[in-house]
Design a protein around this motif. Structure first.
Motif, PDB file in Angstrom:
ATOM      1  N   THR A  40       0.825   2.578   6.349  1.00  0.00           N
ATOM      2  CA  THR A  40       2.143   2.200   6.837  1.00  0.00           C
ATOM      3  C   THR A  40       2.964   3.484   6.875  1.00  0.00           C
ATOM      4  O   THR A  40       3.157   4.136   5.851  1.00  0.00           O
ATOM      5  N   ALA A  41       3.397   3.887   8.054  1.00  0.00           N
ATOM      6  CA  ALA A  41       4.041   5.193   8.208  1.00  0.00           C
ATOM      7  C   ALA A  41       5.324   5.077   9.019  1.00  0.00           C
ATOM      8  O   ALA A  41       5.438   4.241   9.921  1.00  0.00           O
ATOM      9  N   PHE A  42       6.291   5.935   8.679  1.00  0.00           N
ATOM     10  CA  PHE A  42       7.565   5.993   9.386  1.00  0.00           C
ATOM     11  C   PHE A  42       7.947   7.452   9.576  1.00  0.00           C
ATOM     12  O   PHE A  42       7.424   8.347   8.906  1.00  0.00           O
ATOM     13  N   THR A  61       0.860  -1.175   0.000  1.00  0.00           N
ATOM     14  CA  THR A  61       0.000   0.000   0.000  1.00  0.00           C
ATOM     15  C   THR A  61       0.896   1.224   0.000  1.00  0.00           C
ATOM     16  O   THR A  61       2.113   1.116   0.021  1.00  0.00           O
ATOM     17  N   LEU A  62       0.269   2.401  -0.019  1.00  0.00           N
ATOM     18  CA  LEU A  62       1.047   3.630   0.056  1.00  0.00           C
ATOM     19  C   LEU A  62       1.746   3.714   1.401  1.00  0.00           C
ATOM     20  O   LEU A  62       1.122   3.626   2.451  1.00  0.00           O
ATOM     21  N   THR A  63       3.055   3.861   1.372  1.00  0.00           N
ATOM     22  CA  THR A  63       3.849   4.032   2.583  1.00  0.00           C
ATOM     23  C   THR A  63       4.209   5.498   2.739  1.00  0.00           C
ATOM     24  O   THR A  63       4.655   6.140   1.787  1.00  0.00           O
ATOM     25  N   LEU A  64       4.011   6.026   3.938  1.00  0.00           N
ATOM     26  CA  LEU A  64       4.302   7.429   4.219  1.00  0.00           C
ATOM     27  C   LEU A  64       5.583   7.539   5.033  1.00  0.00           C
ATOM     28  O   LEU A  64       5.758   6.841   6.035  1.00  0.00           O
ATOM     29  N   SER A  65       6.467   8.413   4.598  1.00  0.00           N
ATOM     30  CA  SER A  65       7.704   8.681   5.323  1.00  0.00           C
ATOM     31  C   SER A  65       7.727  10.162   5.681  1.00  0.00           C
ATOM     32  O   SER A  65       7.824  11.025   4.809  1.00  0.00           O
ATOM     33  N   PHE A  66       7.606  10.471   6.970  1.00  0.00           N
ATOM     34  CA  PHE A  66       7.623  11.845   7.442  1.00  0.00           C
ATOM     35  C   PHE A  66       9.030  12.189   7.934  1.00  0.00           C
ATOM     36  O   PHE A  66       9.607  11.458   8.745  1.00  0.00           O
ATOM     37  N   ILE A  67       9.571  13.293   7.448  1.00  0.00           N
ATOM     38  CA  ILE A  67      10.935  13.696   7.806  1.00  0.00           C
ATOM     39  C   ILE A  67      10.927  15.127   8.321  1.00  0.00           C
ATOM     40  O   ILE A  67      10.385  16.030   7.671  1.00  0.00           O
ATOM     41  N   GLU A  98      -5.102  10.127  -1.048  1.00  0.00           N
ATOM     42  CA  GLU A  98      -6.111   9.382  -1.798  1.00  0.00           C
ATOM     43  C   GLU A  98      -5.769   9.332  -3.284  1.00  0.00           C
ATOM     44  O   GLU A  98      -5.887   8.287  -3.932  1.00  0.00           O
ATOM     45  N   LYS A  99      -5.306  10.474  -3.830  1.00  0.00           N
ATOM     46  CA  LYS A  99      -4.962  10.533  -5.249  1.00  0.00           C
ATOM     47  C   LYS A  99      -3.697   9.739  -5.553  1.00  0.00           C
ATOM     48  O   LYS A  99      -3.590   9.102  -6.606  1.00  0.00           O
ATOM     49  N   TYR A 100      -2.735   9.775  -4.636  1.00  0.00           N
ATOM     50  CA  TYR A 100      -1.512   8.996  -4.850  1.00  0.00           C
ATOM     51  C   TYR A 100      -1.804   7.496  -4.831  1.00  0.00           C
ATOM     52  O   TYR A 100      -1.193   6.720  -5.571  1.00  0.00           O
ATOM     53  N   VAL A 101      -2.728   7.076  -3.983  1.00  0.00           N
ATOM     54  CA  VAL A 101      -3.122   5.669  -3.951  1.00  0.00           C
ATOM     55  C   VAL A 101      -3.747   5.274  -5.285  1.00  0.00           C
ATOM     56  O   VAL A 101      -3.461   4.201  -5.836  1.00  0.00           O
ATOM     57  N   GLU A 102      -4.594   6.156  -5.838  1.00  0.00           N
ATOM     58  CA  GLU A 102      -5.217   5.889  -7.134  1.00  0.00           C
ATOM     59  C   GLU A 102      -4.177   5.738  -8.238  1.00  0.00           C
ATOM     60  O   GLU A 102      -4.377   4.999  -9.202  1.00  0.00           O
ATOM     61  N   GLU A 103      -3.058   6.450  -8.103  1.00  0.00           N
ATOM     62  CA  GLU A 103      -1.984   6.381  -9.095  1.00  0.00           C
ATOM     63  C   GLU A 103      -0.996   5.262  -8.802  1.00  0.00           C
ATOM     64  O   GLU A 103       0.042   5.146  -9.449  1.00  0.00           O
ATOM     65  N   SER A 104      -1.298   4.443  -7.787  1.00  0.00           N
ATOM     66  CA  SER A 104      -0.460   3.284  -7.408  1.00  0.00           C
ATOM     67  C   SER A 104       0.948   3.690  -6.984  1.00  0.00           C
ATOM     68  O   SER A 104       1.918   2.976  -7.243  1.00  0.00           O
ATOM     69  N   LYS A 105       1.072   4.840  -6.353  1.00  0.00           N
ATOM     70  CA  LYS A 105       2.382   5.249  -5.835  1.00  0.00           C
ATOM     71  C   LYS A 105       2.689   4.430  -4.590  1.00  0.00           C
ATOM     72  O   LYS A 105       1.818   4.222  -3.741  1.00  0.00           O
ATOM     73  N   HIS A 106       3.921   3.964  -4.455  1.00  0.00           N
ATOM     74  CA  HIS A 106       4.293   3.096  -3.346  1.00  0.00           C
ATOM     75  C   HIS A 106       4.783   3.870  -2.122  1.00  0.00           C
ATOM     76  O   HIS A 106       4.535   3.469  -0.998  1.00  0.00           O
ATOM     77  N   LEU A 107       5.517   4.934  -2.351  1.00  0.00           N
ATOM     78  CA  LEU A 107       6.136   5.661  -1.249  1.00  0.00           C
ATOM     79  C   LEU A 107       5.977   7.158  -1.445  1.00  0.00           C
ATOM     80  O   LEU A 107       6.210   7.668  -2.538  1.00  0.00           O
ATOM     81  N   LEU A 108       5.590   7.849  -0.382  1.00  0.00           N
ATOM     82  CA  LEU A 108       5.479   9.299  -0.416  1.00  0.00           C
ATOM     83  C   LEU A 108       6.256   9.855   0.772  1.00  0.00           C
ATOM     84  O   LEU A 108       6.028   9.469   1.923  1.00  0.00           O
ATOM     85  N   THR A 109       7.200  10.745   0.486  1.00  0.00           N
ATOM     86  CA  THR A 109       8.020  11.348   1.528  1.00  0.00           C
ATOM     87  C   THR A 109       7.570  12.778   1.766  1.00  0.00           C
ATOM     88  O   THR A 109       7.589  13.601   0.856  1.00  0.00           O
ATOM     89  N   ILE A 110       7.154  13.056   3.003  1.00  0.00           N
ATOM     90  CA  ILE A 110       6.658  14.376   3.371  1.00  0.00           C
ATOM     91  C   ILE A 110       7.658  15.009   4.335  1.00  0.00           C
ATOM     92  O   ILE A 110       7.916  14.471   5.417  1.00  0.00           O
TER      93      ILE A 110
END
Length: 287
Positions: free
Chosen positions: A273-275, A162-168, A234-246
């Motif tokens: 799934t978030a880190f 699923t979309l994994t979120l990485s907060f930095i 929600e839009k990134y999930v629709e585009e099948s993005k695996h990882l998003l770094t914020i």
């Protein structure tokens, strides 16, 4: 039936591809380095046959020259294809090669006259591939342990894709995180640095966290950023993005950005799934 997972590991020479492959191998991937592109049909047939144990999850280290043939071939298979791109700043790559006293592959092959020319050539060569990568890991500021941790997070065989979120959190004094997808500046929030009792603490400490998060200005900001991120995720999930770094930045990366990242991580880890990573907390003493 669960899809096979094929990871194409590529990127700048010296950015950590060998280390990444070693981590993936330890995680149970069948890792293949420098597989000849003219034999790719044999490899595809072997994977399809299911006769070779361990071919359900494969990782291949791929050069820029051979990337397209591997990518297009595997995209036509019934498999999940993930492109892992390892990157680092030019300055850091120069330092690594000089420290390790290694020759750059392009210099060895006679395709560049020196180290800097070779790195510039690779940057140009990889530009199109990088833009289409599934996951980009910039190793400029990462230790070997940090890199291992990130790869383990993103490529767990048992974990669901699923979309994994990485907060930095970061401090603008040391520059933007190069692998950030979204960047938010929180330097307008009230700064705990000017409270003497909080100055030496960080956003990981309850007193600082409370000071930042409970402030009226922060509450207003969190309301707006939550609304935006809910929509964006929600839009990134629709585009099948695996990882998003914020990335969340303040002046020094110790108080405000750390507090906000901690809030966002706690808020979103229930659904994703978030880190979280606090890039500059250890090194920076002032915000």
């Amino acid at each position: 039936m669960k899809k096979r997972k094929i990871v194409l590991v590529t990127g700048m020479s010296g950015a950590g591809k060998t280390s990444a492959m070693a981590v993936l191998e330890d995680m149970g991937y069948h890792c293949i380095d420098r597989f000849p592109s003219f034999l790719i049909d044999n490899l595809v047939n072997e994977i399809h046959s299911g006769k070779t144990v361990g071919f359900d999850n494969v990782a291949l280290s791929v050069t820029a020259k051979d990337f397209d043939i591997f990518y297009q071939t595997f995209k036509n298979m019934d498999a999940e294809v993930i492109v892992l791109f390892l990157d680092a700043s030019k300055e850091q790559l120069l330092l690594r090669y000089k420290y390790n006293r290694r020759n750059h592959p392009l210099v060895v092959a006679g395709l560049a006259n020196g180290l800097e020319e070779a790195i510039d050539a690779e940057i140009k060569e990889f530009s199109a591939i990088k833009s289409s990568a599934t996951i980009i890991i910039d190793t400029t500021f990462l230790t070997a342990q940090n890199l291992t941790s990130r790869i383990q997070r993103f490529f767990s065989i048992e974990g669901k894709r699923t979309l994994t979120l990485s907060f930095i959190s970061f401090g603008y004094r040391k520059g933007l995180p190069r692998d950030a997808d979204l960047v938010f500046d929180v330097r307008f929030l009230n700064n705990p640095y000017w409270e003497e009792s909080l100055r030496a603490q960080t956003g990981n400490d309850p007193a600082v966290y409370s000071y930042v998060i409970n402030d009226e200005k922060t509450q207003e900001f969190l309301k707006h950023i939550e609304s935006f991120l809910d929509y964006a995720f929600e839009k990134y999930v629709e585009e099948s993005k695996h990882l998003l770094t914020i990335a969340i930045g303040c002046t020094g990366g110790q108080h405000r950005s750390v507090s906000v990242v901690n809030w966002l991580y706690d808020h979103y880890r229930k659904d994703y799934t978030a880190f979280k990573d606090h890039r500059d907390v250890v090194e920076v003493k002032h915000d």
